[in-house]
Design a protein around this motif. Sequence first.
Motif, PDB file in Angstrom:
ATOM      1  N   PRO A  98     -20.911 -11.009  58.760  1.00  0.00           N
ATOM      2  CA  PRO A  98     -20.223 -10.411  59.474  1.00  0.00           C
ATOM      3  C   PRO A  98     -20.656  -9.384  60.393  1.00  0.00           C
ATOM      4  O   PRO A  98     -20.049  -8.842  61.439  1.00  0.00           O
ATOM      5  CB  PRO A  98     -19.134  -9.590  58.584  1.00  0.00           C
ATOM      6  N   GLY A  99     -22.080  -9.105  60.386  1.00  0.00           N
ATOM      7  CA  GLY A  99     -22.936  -8.226  61.321  1.00  0.00           C
ATOM      8  C   GLY A  99     -23.774  -9.005  61.908  1.00  0.00           C
ATOM      9  O   GLY A  99     -24.541 -10.006  61.502  1.00  0.00           O
ATOM     10  N   LEU A 100     -24.618  -8.509  62.814  1.00  0.00           N
ATOM     11  CA  LEU A 100     -25.777  -8.777  63.548  1.00  0.00           C
ATOM     12  C   LEU A 100     -26.911  -8.973  62.649  1.00  0.00           C
ATOM     13  O   LEU A 100     -27.325  -8.236  61.996  1.00  0.00           O
ATOM     14  CB  LEU A 100     -26.007  -7.775  64.591  1.00  0.00           C
ATOM     15  N   ALA A 101     -27.658 -10.257  63.017  1.00  0.00           N
ATOM     16  CA  ALA A 101     -29.035 -10.446  62.229  1.00  0.00           C
ATOM     17  C   ALA A 101     -29.927 -10.526  63.513  1.00  0.00           C
ATOM     18  O   ALA A 101     -29.762 -10.840  64.739  1.00  0.00           O
ATOM     19  CB  ALA A 101     -28.887 -11.602  61.515  1.00  0.00           C
ATOM     20  N   ALA A 102     -31.236  -9.816  63.221  1.00  0.00           N
ATOM     21  CA  ALA A 102     -32.317  -9.909  64.128  1.00  0.00           C
ATOM     22  C   ALA A 102     -33.643 -10.021  63.744  1.00  0.00           C
ATOM     23  O   ALA A 102     -33.773  -9.830  62.635  1.00  0.00           O
ATOM     24  CB  ALA A 102     -32.182  -8.676  65.093  1.00  0.00           C
ATOM     25  N   MET A 103     -34.693 -10.353  64.532  1.00  0.00           N
ATOM     26  CA  MET A 103     -35.969 -10.334  64.310  1.00  0.00           C
ATOM     27  C   MET A 103     -36.817  -9.852  65.498  1.00  0.00           C
ATOM     28  O   MET A 103     -36.322 -10.067  66.564  1.00  0.00           O
ATOM     29  CB  MET A 103     -36.549 -11.616  63.733  1.00  0.00           C
ATOM     30  N   GLN A 124     -40.977 -11.582  70.439  1.00  0.00           N
ATOM     31  CA  GLN A 124     -40.029 -11.350  71.063  1.00  0.00           C
ATOM     32  C   GLN A 124     -38.720 -10.942  70.045  1.00  0.00           C
ATOM     33  O   GLN A 124     -38.696 -11.541  69.113  1.00  0.00           O
ATOM     34  CB  GLN A 124     -39.651 -12.352  72.223  1.00  0.00           C
ATOM     35  N   ARG A 125     -37.824  -9.903  70.551  1.00  0.00           N
ATOM     36  CA  ARG A 125     -36.655  -9.801  69.823  1.00  0.00           C
ATOM     37  C   ARG A 125     -35.807 -10.892  69.828  1.00  0.00           C
ATOM     38  O   ARG A 125     -35.415 -11.313  70.979  1.00  0.00           O
ATOM     39  CB  ARG A 125     -36.104  -8.496  70.087  1.00  0.00           C
ATOM     40  N   VAL A 126     -35.353 -11.282  68.554  1.00  0.00           N
ATOM     41  CA  VAL A 126     -34.280 -12.370  68.774  1.00  0.00           C
ATOM     42  C   VAL A 126     -33.125 -11.857  67.923  1.00  0.00           C
ATOM     43  O   VAL A 126     -33.066 -11.172  66.779  1.00  0.00           O
ATOM     44  CB  VAL A 126     -34.855 -13.592  68.218  1.00  0.00           C
ATOM     45  N   GLU A 127     -31.937 -12.017  68.712  1.00  0.00           N
ATOM     46  CA  GLU A 127     -30.537 -11.492  67.819  1.00  0.00           C
ATOM     47  C   GLU A 127     -29.592 -12.786  67.675  1.00  0.00           C
ATOM     48  O   GLU A 127     -29.479 -13.489  68.412  1.00  0.00           O
ATOM     49  CB  GLU A 127     -29.911 -10.492  68.610  1.00  0.00           C
ATOM     50  N   ILE A 128     -29.045 -12.608  66.550  1.00  0.00           N
ATOM     51  CA  ILE A 128     -28.040 -13.636  66.080  1.00  0.00           C
ATOM     52  C   ILE A 128     -26.855 -12.949  65.672  1.00  0.00           C
ATOM     53  O   ILE A 128     -26.721 -12.390  65.046  1.00  0.00           O
ATOM     54  CB  ILE A 128     -28.649 -14.586  64.959  1.00  0.00           C
ATOM     55  N   PRO A 129     -25.773 -13.140  66.864  1.00  0.00           N
ATOM     56  CA  PRO A 129     -24.744 -12.516  66.498  1.00  0.00           C
ATOM     57  C   PRO A 129     -23.917 -13.026  65.343  1.00  0.00           C
ATOM     58  O   PRO A 129     -24.177 -14.001  64.578  1.00  0.00           O
ATOM     59  CB  PRO A 129     -23.742 -12.907  67.978  1.00  0.00           C
ATOM     60  N   THR A 134     -27.453 -19.176  67.150  1.00  0.00           N
ATOM     61  CA  THR A 134     -28.258 -18.936  68.110  1.00  0.00           C
ATOM     62  C   THR A 134     -29.495 -20.165  68.231  1.00  0.00           C
ATOM     63  O   THR A 134     -30.063 -20.685  67.100  1.00  0.00           O
ATOM     64  CB  THR A 134     -28.947 -17.820  68.306  1.00  0.00           C
ATOM     65  N   SER A 135     -29.690 -20.620  69.406  1.00  0.00           N
ATOM     66  CA  SER A 135     -30.894 -21.437  69.606  1.00  0.00           C
ATOM     67  C   SER A 135     -31.927 -20.622  70.014  1.00  0.00           C
ATOM     68  O   SER A 135     -32.147 -20.219  71.022  1.00  0.00           O
ATOM     69  CB  SER A 135     -30.479 -22.765  70.647  1.00  0.00           C
ATOM     70  N   LEU A 136     -33.094 -21.051  69.433  1.00  0.00           N
ATOM     71  CA  LEU A 136     -34.565 -20.476  69.483  1.00  0.00           C
ATOM     72  C   LEU A 136     -35.505 -21.422  69.893  1.00  0.00           C
ATOM     73  O   LEU A 136     -35.908 -22.108  69.131  1.00  0.00           O
ATOM     74  CB  LEU A 136     -34.765 -19.586  68.497  1.00  0.00           C
ATOM     75  N   PRO A 137     -35.997 -21.507  71.251  1.00  0.00           N
ATOM     76  CA  PRO A 137     -37.015 -22.325  71.862  1.00  0.00           C
ATOM     77  C   PRO A 137     -38.408 -21.908  71.414  1.00  0.00           C
ATOM     78  O   PRO A 137     -38.439 -20.666  71.640  1.00  0.00           O
ATOM     79  CB  PRO A 137     -36.810 -22.561  73.062  1.00  0.00           C
ATOM     80  N   VAL A 138     -39.049 -22.476  70.825  1.00  0.00           N
ATOM     81  CA  VAL A 138     -40.626 -22.011  70.488  1.00  0.00           C
ATOM     82  C   VAL A 138     -41.671 -22.956  71.448  1.00  0.00           C
ATOM     83  O   VAL A 138     -41.568 -24.380  70.744  1.00  0.00           O
ATOM     84  CB  VAL A 138     -40.832 -21.969  68.951  1.00  0.00           C
ATOM     85  N   ALA A 139     -42.405 -22.539  72.141  1.00  0.00           N
ATOM     86  CA  ALA A 139     -43.387 -23.287  72.876  1.00  0.00           C
ATOM     87  C   ALA A 139     -44.603 -23.753  71.886  1.00  0.00           C
ATOM     88  O   ALA A 139     -45.115 -22.911  71.428  1.00  0.00           O
ATOM     89  CB  ALA A 139     -43.712 -22.716  74.129  1.00  0.00           C
ATOM     90  N   MET A 140     -44.822 -25.085  71.873  1.00  0.00           N
ATOM     91  CA  MET A 140     -45.975 -25.384  70.947  1.00  0.00           C
ATOM     92  C   MET A 140     -47.081 -26.143  71.952  1.00  0.00           C
ATOM     93  O   MET A 140     -46.549 -26.589  72.905  1.00  0.00           O
ATOM     94  CB  MET A 140     -45.193 -26.711  70.129  1.00  0.00           C
ATOM     95  N   SER A 141     -48.320 -25.545  71.696  1.00  0.00           N
ATOM     96  CA  SER A 141     -49.366 -26.353  72.229  1.00  0.00           C
ATOM     97  C   SER A 141     -50.424 -26.755  71.377  1.00  0.00           C
ATOM     98  O   SER A 141     -50.837 -25.657  70.618  1.00  0.00           O
ATOM     99  CB  SER A 141     -49.831 -25.381  73.521  1.00  0.00           C
ATOM    100  N   LEU A 142     -51.070 -27.923  71.357  1.00  0.00           N
ATOM    101  CA  LEU A 142     -51.981 -28.082  70.375  1.00  0.00           C
ATOM    102  C   LEU A 142     -52.857 -29.360  70.987  1.00  0.00           C
ATOM    103  O   LEU A 142     -52.673 -30.115  71.688  1.00  0.00           O
ATOM    104  CB  LEU A 142     -51.767 -28.466  68.944  1.00  0.00           C
ATOM    105  N   ASP A 143     -54.015 -29.441  70.435  1.00  0.00           N
ATOM    106  CA  ASP A 143     -54.974 -30.556  70.730  1.00  0.00           C
ATOM    107  C   ASP A 143     -55.123 -31.689  69.711  1.00  0.00           C
ATOM    108  O   ASP A 143     -55.404 -31.407  68.603  1.00  0.00           O
ATOM    109  CB  ASP A 143     -56.431 -29.860  70.979  1.00  0.00           C
TER     110      ASP A 143
END
Length: 203
Positions: A98-103, A124-129, A134-143
């Motif tokens: 019932p309350g906000l979650a965040a990181m 970055q701060r991410v808030e989940i109402p 909530t959709s959270l995109p994470v950029a991946m880069s590897l060789d």
Amino acid sequence: MKILNLPSNKLLLSLILIMVLFSACSVLQQTSEIAALTKCEFRIESARNIKLAGVNIQDKSSLSELTMMEMAKIGSVLAGGTLPLTFDLNIQVKNPNPGLAAMNKLDWILIIDDIEMTRGVLNQRVEIPANAITSLPVAMSLDLMKSLSGKSGDALINFALNLAGTGSRPTRIKLKAKPTIMIGTKPIEYPGYITIKQEFGAQ
């Protein structure tokens, strides 16, 4: 108006009490956010914008679907001893509270087909109402040349095509994640890693 008439020492005391009150409220709010976060559900929704050596392979199902120019570009990069793979990994976070979650930060380790490919940090701060997803995109880069050392060029390209979800066999993706939230000025890490997974590719 009344506070303006207070002696300077009383005014200072009043200001300190107000600051302490607001600080206590802030800490309580942050504590509530991390408590809610521990009850959130995580899953990998999709991998998007998949590019191999700068070539978009999102809609490719086999080597034969790559154009001569695309193959030449990938081959040229591969000949240089590297094969960069980039994509956005979209994570869904469901907050049933019932309350906000965040990181405030997310340390992550990417594992594909039980092989650790790379690791990084999302600063970055991410808030989940409350009661929301909530959709959270994470950029991946590897060789791939480094991550899959010893594999042939064709094997590396096919691995990337499987990751796109259109290859001939499934690619298992997992993300081990450790969120961090600030309590006052102190960073508090999530207890242990959350394992986020979802199967992509052929059924």
